[in-house]
Design an enzyme around this catalytic site. Structure first.
Site, PDB file in Angstrom:
ATOM      1  N   LYS A  71       0.836  -1.215   0.000  1.00 42.08           N
ATOM      2  CA  LYS A  71       0.000   0.000   0.000  1.00 42.08           C
ATOM      3  C   LYS A  71       0.868   1.261   0.000  1.00 42.08           C
ATOM      4  O   LYS A  71       0.639   2.203  -0.768  1.00 42.08           O
ATOM      5  CB  LYS A  71      -0.928  -0.014   1.222  1.00 42.08           C
ATOM      6  CG  LYS A  71      -1.586   1.305   1.547  1.00 42.08           C
ATOM      7  CD  LYS A  71      -2.575   1.724   0.483  1.00 42.08           C
ATOM      8  CE  LYS A  71      -2.907   3.197   0.576  1.00 42.08           C
ATOM      9  NZ  LYS A  71      -3.791   3.648  -0.477  1.00 42.08           N
ATOM     10  N   CYS A 128      -3.022  11.555   1.222  1.00 41.65           N
ATOM     11  CA  CYS A 128      -2.223  10.317   1.117  1.00 41.65           C
ATOM     12  C   CYS A 128      -0.758  10.521   0.727  1.00 41.65           C
ATOM     13  O   CYS A 128       0.141  10.102   1.454  1.00 41.65           O
ATOM     14  CB  CYS A 128      -2.878   9.378   0.117  1.00 41.65           C
ATOM     15  SG  CYS A 128      -4.635   9.179   0.407  1.00 41.65           S
TER      16      CYS A 128
HETATM   17  N1  SAJ Z   1       0.009  15.291  -8.777  1.00 36.83           N
HETATM   18  C1  SAJ Z   1       1.044  15.893  -9.483  1.00 36.83           C
HETATM   19  N2  SAJ Z   1       1.469  15.304 -10.636  1.00 36.83           N
HETATM   20  C2  SAJ Z   1       0.904  14.167 -11.124  1.00 36.83           C
HETATM   21  C3  SAJ Z   1      -0.146  13.552 -10.401  1.00 36.83           C
HETATM   22  C4  SAJ Z   1      -0.577  14.142  -9.228  1.00 36.83           C
HETATM   23  O1  SAJ Z   1       1.600  16.918  -9.065  1.00 36.83           O
HETATM   24  O2  SAJ Z   1       1.336  13.716 -12.176  1.00 36.83           O
HETATM   25  C5  SAJ Z   1      -0.442  15.886  -7.513  1.00 36.83           C
HETATM   26  C6  SAJ Z   1      -1.927  16.261  -7.518  1.00 36.83           C
HETATM   27  O3  SAJ Z   1      -2.109  17.542  -8.052  1.00 36.83           O
HETATM   28  C7  SAJ Z   1      -2.263  16.177  -6.039  1.00 36.83           C
HETATM   29  C8  SAJ Z   1      -1.357  15.064  -5.507  1.00 36.83           C
HETATM   30  O4  SAJ Z   1      -0.372  14.870  -6.509  1.00 36.83           O
HETATM   31  O5  SAJ Z   1      -1.924  17.384  -5.397  1.00 36.83           O
HETATM   32  C9  SAJ Z   1      -2.044  13.750  -5.205  1.00 36.83           C
HETATM   33  O6  SAJ Z   1      -3.017  13.424  -6.202  1.00 36.83           O
HETATM   34  P1  SAJ Z   1      -3.194  11.947  -6.768  1.00 36.83           P
HETATM   35  O7  SAJ Z   1      -4.298  11.961  -7.735  1.00 36.83           O
HETATM   36  O8  SAJ Z   1      -1.879  11.460  -7.251  1.00 36.83           O
HETATM   37  O9  SAJ Z   1      -3.490  11.083  -5.481  1.00 36.83           O
HETATM   38  P2  SAJ Z   1      -4.670  10.953  -4.388  1.00 36.83           P
HETATM   39  O10 SAJ Z   1      -4.069  11.337  -3.075  1.00 36.83           O
HETATM   40  O11 SAJ Z   1      -5.923  11.603  -4.770  1.00 36.83           O
HETATM   41  O12 SAJ Z   1      -4.915   9.375  -4.415  1.00 36.83           O
HETATM   42  C10 SAJ Z   1      -3.815   8.469  -4.231  1.00 36.83           C
HETATM   43  C11 SAJ Z   1      -3.974   7.357  -5.297  1.00 36.83           C
HETATM   44  N3  SAJ Z   1      -2.755   6.539  -5.316  1.00 36.83           N
HETATM   45  C12 SAJ Z   1      -2.155   6.180  -6.467  1.00 36.83           C
HETATM   46  O13 SAJ Z   1      -2.525   6.571  -7.549  1.00 36.83           O
HETATM   47  C13 SAJ Z   1      -0.985   5.276  -6.349  1.00 36.83           C
HETATM   48  C14 SAJ Z   1      -5.192   6.513  -4.983  1.00 36.83           C
HETATM   49  O14 SAJ Z   1      -5.292   5.426  -5.874  1.00 36.83           O
HETATM   50  C15 SAJ Z   1      -5.089   5.990  -3.537  1.00 36.83           C
HETATM   51  O15 SAJ Z   1      -6.173   5.169  -3.216  1.00 36.83           O
HETATM   52  C16 SAJ Z   1      -5.076   7.183  -2.617  1.00 36.83           C
HETATM   53  O16 SAJ Z   1      -3.889   7.947  -2.926  1.00 36.83           O
HETATM   54  C17 SAJ Z   1      -5.048   6.705  -1.176  1.00 36.83           C
HETATM   55  O17 SAJ Z   1      -6.086   6.803  -0.517  1.00 36.83           O
HETATM   56  O18 SAJ Z   1      -4.006   6.209  -0.720  1.00 36.83           O
END
Ligand code: SAJ
Length: 468
Positions: A217, A271
């Site tokens: 995880k 997360c």
């Molecule tokens: N972000 C970037 N660049 C990217 C992708 C995201 O800067 O290329 C930033 C976003 O703007 C945001 C942050 O990262 O601020 C997090 O966004 P996210 O969409 O990557 O993640 P979360 O926190 O919404 O969800 C993540 C997901 N994990 C993965 O994709 C591995 C989700 O599947 C998990 O279930 C969730 O964490 C969790 O609950 O752990």
């Protein structure tokens, strides 16, 4: 009747401890599948909101199944955790596991919930832990449950670590369709946990030991964080070379083994800013941790964006002190109403500390972090010196740039923290454009510098967030 049979018949009661985003999704999906679900949360307003169907949830599908389940009596909520445990054969722990200011895991919520569950747990029950936890935590909770119940795990009750993988914004579909991992330390716990999950999820289920499942995880979110850090460092390199990182990433990703994520103004949410620290908790596997460094780098993008605003204002011969800046987006990500750990928080505060007046508009999120909250997009932009984009909401991608130029104080400038706007379109609308990872002097008027191959091929194609 044996637990396995009541699971198959959906006649066992399911208790969900912690009704935050994850717990509420779990509770609603189980209730939607016909189980009687008893949810519990320590926040009375949350419980009241659920029971009066008055909870403001931004996810339509989640709101719909929560309301439906409450209406038909399949889901009820309370603040009484031991009452819930006493009446349920399945208990699912979904409480928060934050980190402290020093990035150390704070397991107090999980420990307290496990302790309360242990004092009321019935013999023959199955306990699932879904919270993200530092490696080794499930084993500690197992010992705590054995101590408080006087029962033996694997004989008198069953325990599994079943990490959630739902991304806020599409929680219900993710919960139902994503592949799942089950970590257990005995065969019967593995069988029962699998049987239960199979009743509510369509995705493939993989079994392993608890320690591995915990690390899996954390590895998932840490991988994403490290990948984004790489994209961010690449953005900084590109800025120095006078190159556009968006074009570099798009072209590098044409190689089938490369999948570089998007750079930006920082990484927020409940997360990613936390899980890498849970993974490293108590361990220093190497003196030069790429994971720890990635966290620092991603966090530093917030001050990088502040520097970009200061540079933009300097170019327009304005002083940040008394400048008017409109911030578009405070949610941590696209289409979300959640501002947990959002980069907007420190960026807005830093600008206000320097004397800027900050107006804020976010179509989804009510937070403003001390800025002046505006009801409309163009109301927020009017009479400001700089537009600063911090969230990649769709509404901002389709900004009417001619109108923006007209209503802003001259000379109009945009600092794009999410690379949402086409630099060429902004400059041709007469707006000075500054973007994360854009090293080219797009504002020089040089037609070669202002046209990337991305824009030539498909001017509206912004690389989507990887694996969105
Ligand atoms: N972000 C970037 N660049 C990217 C992708 C995201 O800067 O290329 C930033 C976003 O703007 C945001 C942050 O990262 O601020 C997090 O966004 P996210 O969409 O990557 O993640 P979360 O926190 O919404 O969800 C993540 C997901 N994990 C993965 O994709 C591995 C989700 O599947 C998990 O279930 C969730 O964490 C969790 O609950 O752990």
């Amino acid at each position: 009747m044996a637990l396995g049979d009541t699971i198959s018949k959906h006649t066992c009661n399911v208790g969900v401890i912690g009704l935050g985003h994850v717990g509420l999704t779990v509770a609603a999906v189980f209730a939607d599948k016909g189980f009687a679900v008893f949810g519990c949360d320590v926040i009375p307003q949350r419980v009241k909101g659920i029971m009066s169907q008055n909870l403001k949830l931004s996810e339509f599908e989640l709101a719909e199944i929560v309301d439906k389940a409450v209406k038909c009596g399949k889901l009820s909520a309370t603040t009484n955790c031991s009452g819930v445990t006493k009446s349920c054969e399945i208990v699912i722990l979904c409480v928060q596991t934050p980190v402290t200011r020093n990035h150390q895991p704070d397991l107090s919520f999980l420990r307290s919930a496990t302790n309360t569950v242990g004092q009321a747990l019935k013999k023959g029950s199955l306990v699932l832990i879904m919270s993200s936890v530092p490696p080794g935590t499930t084993k500690k909770m197992l010992t705590l449950l054995e101590t408080t119940t006087g029962l033996t795990c694997g004989k008198d009750f069953w325990l599994a670590y079943v990490p959630e993988r739902l991304a806020p914004g599409r929680s219900v579909q993710d919960f139902i369709n994503n592949r799942r991992i089950i970590g257990t330390s005995d065969a019967q716990s593995a069988r029962l946990a699998r049987r239960l999950l199979q009743e509510v999820v369509n995705g493939e289920i993989f079994s392993t030991d608890v320690w591995t499942a915990e690390i899996v995880k954390l590895a998932e979110n840490t991988f994403r964080d490290v990948n984004i850090a790489f994209a961010n460092e690449l953005a900084l390199v590109c800025e120095q070379h006078g190159v556009d990182v968006q074009e570099v990433i798009k072209l590098a990703n044409t190689h089938h083994r490369v999948n570089i994520h998007n750079p930006g103004c920082g990484v927020g949410g409940p997360c990613l800013p936390k899980d890498p620290y849970l993974l490293l908790a108590g361990k220093q596997p190497t003196a030069h941790s790429i994971i720890r460094y990635s966290r620092h780098l991603n966090a530093s993008m917030e001050s990088h964006v502040v520097s970009k605003v200061l540079a933009a204002l300097e170019t327009t011969k304005k002083n940040v002190n008394h400048a008017r800046i409109s911030v578009l987006g405070v949610a941590y990500k696209k289409a979300s109403d959640d501002s947990t750990n959002a980069p907007a928080k420190s960026i807005i505060r830093a600008l206000r500390r320097r004397g800027a007046e900050v107006t804020v508009y976010d179509p989804h999120c009510p937070e403003s972090f001390g800025g002046i909250k505006c009801k409309g997009l163009y109301e927020a932009i009017a009479h400001t010196d700089c537009v600063l984009i911090l969230t990649d909401h769709e509404e901002f991608a389709s900004l009417d740039l001619a109108r923006v130029k007209e209503i802003m104080n001259a000379p109009a400038c945009i600092v794009d923290g999410r690379r949402l706007i086409s630099p060429a379109e902004a400059t041709s609308a007469g707006i000075l454009y500054f973007g994360v990872g854009l090293g080219k002097n797009i504002n020089s008027g040089d037609p070669i510098a202002s046209k990337s191959s991305l824009e030539t091929e498909d001017k509206h194609s912004r690389p989507s967030t990887p694996q969105e």
